[in-house]
Motif scaffolding. Structure first.
Motif, PDB file in Angstrom:
ATOM      1  N   GLY A 164       0.805  -1.210   0.000  1.00 18.42           N
ATOM      2  CA  GLY A 164       0.000   0.000   0.000  1.00 18.42           C
ATOM      3  C   GLY A 164       0.834   1.254   0.000  1.00 18.42           C
ATOM      4  N   PHE A 165       1.958   1.232   0.710  1.00 15.75           N
ATOM      5  CA  PHE A 165       2.859   2.393   0.752  1.00 15.75           C
ATOM      6  C   PHE A 165       3.409   2.705  -0.642  1.00 15.75           C
ATOM      7  CE2 PHE A 165       7.228   3.980   1.082  1.00 15.75           C
ATOM      8  CZ  PHE A 165       7.003   5.187   1.736  1.00 15.75           C
ATOM      9  N   VAL A 166       3.834   1.678  -1.367  1.00 10.15           N
ATOM     10  CA  VAL A 166       4.354   1.884  -2.722  1.00 10.15           C
ATOM     11  C   VAL A 166       3.266   2.461  -3.629  1.00 10.15           C
ATOM     12  CG1 VAL A 166       5.287   0.720  -4.768  1.00 10.15           C
ATOM     13  CG2 VAL A 166       6.091   0.072  -2.495  1.00 10.15           C
ATOM     14  N   THR A 167       2.059   1.907  -3.548  1.00  8.70           N
ATOM     15  CA  THR A 167       0.948   2.396  -4.374  1.00  8.70           C
ATOM     16  C   THR A 167       0.627   3.854  -4.072  1.00  8.70           C
ATOM     17  OG1 THR A 167      -0.002   0.161  -4.478  1.00  8.70           O
ATOM     18  CG2 THR A 167      -1.456   2.006  -4.999  1.00  8.70           C
ATOM     19  N   CYS A 168       0.536   4.199  -2.796  1.00  6.42           N
ATOM     20  CA  CYS A 168       0.205   5.585  -2.424  1.00  6.42           C
ATOM     21  C   CYS A 168       1.308   6.546  -2.833  1.00  6.42           C
ATOM     22  CB  CYS A 168      -0.037   5.668  -0.918  1.00  6.42           C
ATOM     23  SG  CYS A 168      -1.468   4.722  -0.352  1.00  6.42           S
ATOM     24  N   ARG A 185     -11.166  -7.428  16.678  1.00  2.00           N
ATOM     25  CA  ARG A 185     -10.063  -6.773  15.962  1.00  2.00           C
ATOM     26  C   ARG A 185      -9.868  -7.392  14.581  1.00  2.00           C
ATOM     27  NH1 ARG A 185      -3.858  -6.655  18.234  1.00  2.00           N
ATOM     28  NH2 ARG A 185      -3.032  -4.976  16.897  1.00  2.00           N
ATOM     29  N   LEU A 186      -9.852  -8.726  14.562  1.00  2.00           N
ATOM     30  CA  LEU A 186      -9.734  -9.423  13.275  1.00  2.00           C
ATOM     31  C   LEU A 186     -10.954  -9.169  12.396  1.00  2.00           C
ATOM     32  CD1 LEU A 186      -8.274 -12.878  14.397  1.00  2.00           C
ATOM     33  CD2 LEU A 186      -7.134 -11.189  12.943  1.00  2.00           C
ATOM     34  N   LEU A 187     -12.135  -9.099  13.000  1.00  2.00           N
ATOM     35  CA  LEU A 187     -13.364  -8.900  12.228  1.00  2.00           C
ATOM     36  C   LEU A 187     -13.360  -7.537  11.532  1.00  2.00           C
ATOM     37  CD1 LEU A 187     -16.204  -9.938  11.458  1.00  2.00           C
ATOM     38  CD2 LEU A 187     -17.047  -8.802  13.534  1.00  2.00           C
ATOM     39  N   VAL A 188     -13.018  -6.488  12.290  1.00  2.00           N
ATOM     40  CA  VAL A 188     -13.009  -5.141  11.709  1.00  2.00           C
ATOM     41  C   VAL A 188     -11.982  -5.023  10.592  1.00  2.00           C
ATOM     42  CG1 VAL A 188     -12.510  -2.719  12.205  1.00  2.00           C
ATOM     43  CG2 VAL A 188     -13.902  -4.052  13.791  1.00  2.00           C
ATOM     44  N   ILE A 189     -10.779  -5.533  10.840  1.00  2.00           N
ATOM     45  CA  ILE A 189      -9.727  -5.425   9.829  1.00  2.00           C
ATOM     46  C   ILE A 189     -10.063  -6.267   8.609  1.00  2.00           C
ATOM     47  CG2 ILE A 189      -7.313  -6.017   9.361  1.00  2.00           C
ATOM     48  CD1 ILE A 189      -6.660  -5.127  12.177  1.00  2.00           C
ATOM     49  N   SER A 190     -10.632  -7.447   8.815  1.00  2.00           N
ATOM     50  CA  SER A 190     -10.976  -8.321   7.685  1.00  2.00           C
ATOM     51  C   SER A 190     -12.030  -7.688   6.788  1.00  2.00           C
ATOM     52  CB  SER A 190     -11.466  -9.673   8.200  1.00  2.00           C
ATOM     53  OG  SER A 190     -10.462 -10.332   8.935  1.00  2.00           O
ATOM     54  N   ILE A 191     -13.083  -7.149   7.407  1.00  2.00           N
ATOM     55  CA  ILE A 191     -14.130  -6.493   6.618  1.00  2.00           C
ATOM     56  C   ILE A 191     -13.581  -5.244   5.939  1.00  2.00           C
ATOM     57  CG2 ILE A 191     -16.345  -5.300   6.757  1.00  2.00           C
ATOM     58  CD1 ILE A 191     -17.140  -7.197   8.993  1.00  2.00           C
ATOM     59  N   GLY A 192     -12.772  -4.470   6.673  1.00  2.00           N
ATOM     60  CA  GLY A 192     -12.227  -3.236   6.115  1.00  2.00           C
ATOM     61  C   GLY A 192     -11.280  -3.458   4.963  1.00  2.00           C
ATOM     62  N   ILE A 193     -10.587  -4.586   4.946  1.00  2.00           N
ATOM     63  CA  ILE A 193      -9.654  -4.883   3.850  1.00  2.00           C
ATOM     64  C   ILE A 193     -10.370  -5.556   2.687  1.00  2.00           C
ATOM     65  CG2 ILE A 193      -7.659  -6.273   3.167  1.00  2.00           C
ATOM     66  CD1 ILE A 193      -6.498  -5.833   5.932  1.00  2.00           C
ATOM     67  N   SER A 194     -11.125  -6.608   2.976  1.00  2.00           N
ATOM     68  CA  SER A 194     -11.653  -7.462   1.903  1.00  2.00           C
ATOM     69  C   SER A 194     -12.822  -6.836   1.156  1.00  2.00           C
ATOM     70  CB  SER A 194     -12.066  -8.821   2.476  1.00  2.00           C
ATOM     71  OG  SER A 194     -13.064  -8.650   3.473  1.00  2.00           O
ATOM     72  N   LEU A 233     -11.914   3.148  -2.919  1.00  2.00           N
ATOM     73  CA  LEU A 233     -11.940   1.775  -2.415  1.00  2.00           C
ATOM     74  C   LEU A 233     -10.540   1.216  -2.221  1.00  2.00           C
ATOM     75  CD1 LEU A 233     -14.835   0.335  -4.618  1.00  2.00           C
ATOM     76  CD2 LEU A 233     -14.937   0.872  -2.183  1.00  2.00           C
ATOM     77  N   ARG A 234      -9.664   1.508  -3.168  1.00  2.00           N
ATOM     78  CA  ARG A 234      -8.296   1.001  -3.077  1.00  2.00           C
ATOM     79  C   ARG A 234      -7.584   1.563  -1.847  1.00  2.00           C
ATOM     80  NH1 ARG A 234      -4.340   1.377  -8.312  1.00  2.00           N
ATOM     81  NH2 ARG A 234      -3.091  -0.484  -7.932  1.00  2.00           N
ATOM     82  N   LYS A 235      -7.699   2.880  -1.653  1.00  2.00           N
ATOM     83  CA  LYS A 235      -7.015   3.521  -0.524  1.00  2.00           C
ATOM     84  C   LYS A 235      -7.664   3.131   0.806  1.00  2.00           C
ATOM     85  CE  LYS A 235      -4.192   5.696  -3.227  1.00  2.00           C
ATOM     86  NZ  LYS A 235      -4.585   5.033  -4.470  1.00  2.00           N
ATOM     87  N   THR A 236      -8.979   2.952   0.832  1.00  2.00           N
ATOM     88  CA  THR A 236      -9.653   2.539   2.064  1.00  2.00           C
ATOM     89  C   THR A 236      -9.175   1.169   2.526  1.00  2.00           C
ATOM     90  OG1 THR A 236     -11.634   3.817   1.450  1.00  2.00           O
ATOM     91  CG2 THR A 236     -11.895   2.104   3.125  1.00  2.00           C
ATOM     92  N   SER A 237      -9.046   0.248   1.609  1.00  2.00           N
ATOM     93  CA  SER A 237      -8.556  -1.092   1.952  1.00  2.00           C
ATOM     94  C   SER A 237      -7.140  -1.027   2.514  1.00  2.00           C
ATOM     95  CB  SER A 237      -8.600  -1.987   0.704  1.00  2.00           C
ATOM     96  OG  SER A 237      -8.097  -3.269   0.987  1.00  2.00           O
ATOM     97  N   ILE A 238      -6.289  -0.193   1.922  1.00  2.00           N
ATOM     98  CA  ILE A 238      -4.907  -0.063   2.400  1.00  2.00           C
ATOM     99  C   ILE A 238      -4.883   0.534   3.806  1.00  2.00           C
ATOM    100  CG2 ILE A 238      -2.729   1.147   1.992  1.00  2.00           C
ATOM    101  CD1 ILE A 238      -3.324   0.927  -1.020  1.00  2.00           C
ATOM    102  N   ILE A 239      -5.713   1.546   4.049  1.00  2.00           N
ATOM    103  CA  ILE A 239      -5.746   2.191   5.370  1.00  2.00           C
ATOM    104  C   ILE A 239      -6.175   1.186   6.447  1.00  2.00           C
ATOM    105  CG2 ILE A 239      -6.981   3.909   6.744  1.00  2.00           C
ATOM    106  CD1 ILE A 239      -7.011   5.683   4.214  1.00  2.00           C
ATOM    107  N   PHE A 240      -7.180   0.367   6.153  1.00  2.00           N
ATOM    108  CA  PHE A 240      -7.617  -0.633   7.134  1.00  2.00           C
ATOM    109  C   PHE A 240      -6.518  -1.655   7.412  1.00  2.00           C
ATOM    110  CE2 PHE A 240     -11.981   0.870   6.704  1.00  2.00           C
ATOM    111  CZ  PHE A 240     -12.507   0.581   7.953  1.00  2.00           C
TER     112      PHE A 240
END
Length: 527
Positions: free
Chosen positions: A237-241, A397-406, A430-437
């Motif tokens: 995500g860092f490289v993409t941003c 914690r896993l639930l929030v991160i999983s939903i936020g990424i996938s 959408l792309r940046k939101t997934s990276i932030i999560f």
């Protein structure tokens, strides 16, 4: 060492891919139809002016006019008919060269009497009002006095080659080159909105990923397997941003100054950037699948951290190799196009989109199985009389991160199948939101305590002289990290040591580390 080898491997692959990029398929192609050879030009381009996409289709259309071509009612009939089905192509002109309105009228006047005699009407698709007139670039019949031979009707060198370029393009090196600000590519208002969108989301994404990477670098032992794939998700995500932020600062990669590229092969940097973005996209998908996989092993199969670390080198090899293979596939299949709205050369290949969607579905299945296993562990803890608070905290914690990424990334992949202005903005968000999560894993009380201690050390040291500042900083900084590690180790040991402390050196699974309670006298069985 592991990260260094992976980075070097990626760099070698990218350099090799860029060097193997060729110029792609030529825009101009040799005329294959026997009816249209020896006309003074031998190159054409498709689609033609009748919207036919291949010379085979054009040849079938030519056969419908064979009676006109063989009648020879006009010495320019072949030139005129062929200019419609197999128009002249020149590398110096961005599009096909059409017949002039004057040539059409000349052929129509010459052949009209013959067609009436044969009972044939002048074809509607050959309406002379549809053809351009000078100063627009088009093919006109040679002057009568300059005619040399009945078999040589047209010579492109005899046309005064004066470029009268459209308003949205300028003459450059003997050809009309579109401007980057051309309305044929994007509306100025849409372009301004997209630039703001890129700037805002790239900066936000860069701040989150940079904070996550610095935290990983300072305290790498806190983020062992199975949480380690989050590091590689954050790195991708860092490289993409960073690439998007540079594109906002420097301008579109599809432009050279004020001139727009027409083909990806004209810019090696544009092609290279598209390959890097493709590599990061594939690697991001695969590392997310690996994240779900190792948590599945830990929760469902009760693998310890050490056991997962033993297979980590294999996971690295699989992810980086399978992320590099699509780059070579794209280069060989020539599926890179220019997107003047986004300012990138982009990969347009549905096979790769479905490839990523497959792994996203697979990771979702693994995530569901992991959640079921965690629920079973919670029931076991309750039956054993232990507090499931830490387990529930990890589960959410896993639930929030999983939903936020996938979820955002799955929607981003679905949007890859469409190309509109609204979809382009949606894909960016959408792309940046997934990276932030993906970076949210590092946000914990231990992380904030570490940064607070680091800031306090810096403030304390800044009040003293330069020499003392260096000595204090170098002496206290290791203590900060040592204290953080000691506190982490101490809390882990308190949950692992039983009443008689006879198994303190025994290898533990991830659940023994996270979920052990103060009631150590009650055994826990796996369900």
């Amino acid at each position: 060492m592991e990260r260094g080898i992976s980075g070097a491997f990626v760099l070698v692959l990218l350099v090799t891919a860029c060097l193997t990029w060729g110029s792609g398929a030529e825009r101009c192609q040799t005329i294959s139809s026997n009816l249209c050879k020896n006309l003074g030009y031998n190159s054409t381009t498709m689609r033609n002016f009748l919207d036919q996409d291949g010379q085979m289709n054009a040849d079938l259309g030519l056969q419908m006019y064979e009676h006109l071509l063989t009648n020879k009612c006009s010495k320019y009939i072949r030139l005129f008919i062929c200019s419609i089905f197999v128009p002249m192509c020149s590398e110096h002109v961005p599009g096909p060269i059409q017949a002039c309105k004057g040539l059409c009228n000349k052929v129509k006047d010459d052949c009209e009497e013959t067609l009436i005699h044969l009972g044939i009407l002048w074809p509607a698709e050959l309406n002379c009002t549809n053809f351009p007139e000078p100063p627009a670039l088009c093919m006109q019949q040679p002057p009568e006095e300059n005619e040399q031979s009945p078999t040589h009707f047209f010579n492109p060198d005899e046309i005064p080659f004066t470029l009268n370029c459209p308003a949205n393009s300028i003459a450059n090196d003997g050809k009309c080159v579109p401007l980057c600000t051309s309305r044929q590519y994007l509306d100025p208002e849409e372009g301004a909105i997209f630039e703001i969108w890129v700037a805002v989301w790239s900066i936000i994404c860069l701040v989150f990923t940079l904070f996550g990477l610095i935290t990983f670098i300072i305290q790498p032992k806190r983020f062992r397997w199975p949480a380690r794939p989050i590091l590689y998700l954050t790195a991708c995500g860092f490289v993409t941003c960073t690439i998007y932020l540079i594109r906002w600062i420097e301008g579109p990669y599809t432009c050279a100054g004020n001139l727009a590229y027409e083909k990806p092969a004209e810019s090696l940097s544009c092609v290279g950037i598209s390959l890097i973005l493709l590599f990061c996209d594939i690697a991001y998908t695969l590392w997310w699948t690996v994240f779900c996989f190792v948590w599945f092993l830990s929760a469902m199969k009760e693998w310890s951290t050490e056991a997962i670390e033993r297979i980590s080198s294999r996971l690295h090899a699989v992810v980086w190799i399978f992320s590099a293979i699509p780059m070579f596939y794209v280069l060989m299949s020539n599926h890179i196009t220019i997107n003047h709205l986004s300012g990138f050369c982009e990969v347009t290949n549905k096979v790769l989109v479905f490839f990523q969607l497959f792994f996203m579905v697979l990771s979702s299945i693994l995530a569901v199985l992991t959640s079921v296993a965690l629920k079973n562990v919670r029931k076991t803890l309750l039956i054993a009389g232990r507090s499931p608070l830490k387990l529930e905290r990890l589960f959410y914690r896993l639930l929030v991160i999983s939903i936020g990424i996938s979820v955002p990334y799955f929607m981003y992949l679905m949007c890859q199948l469409y190309n509109t202005f609204t979809i382009a903005l949606t894909k960016l968000v959408l792309r940046k939101t997934s990276i932030i999560f993906a970076t949210l894993w590092v946000y914990s009380p231990k992380t904030f305590d570490m940064w607070r201690d680091l800031i306090c050390v810096y403030k304390r040291s800044s009040s003293e002289s330069t020499d003392q500042n260096k000595n204090i900083f170098t002496s206290l900084l290791p203590k900060v990290f040592k204290n953080a590690e000691d506190s982490s180790t101490k809390s882990s040991n308190n949950t692992l040591i039983n009443n008689n402390k006879s198994i303190i050196d025994e290898k533990k699974t991830i659940f023994d580390i996270f979920f052990a309670s103060t009631s150590h006298n009650v055994p826990v069985s796996r369900v």
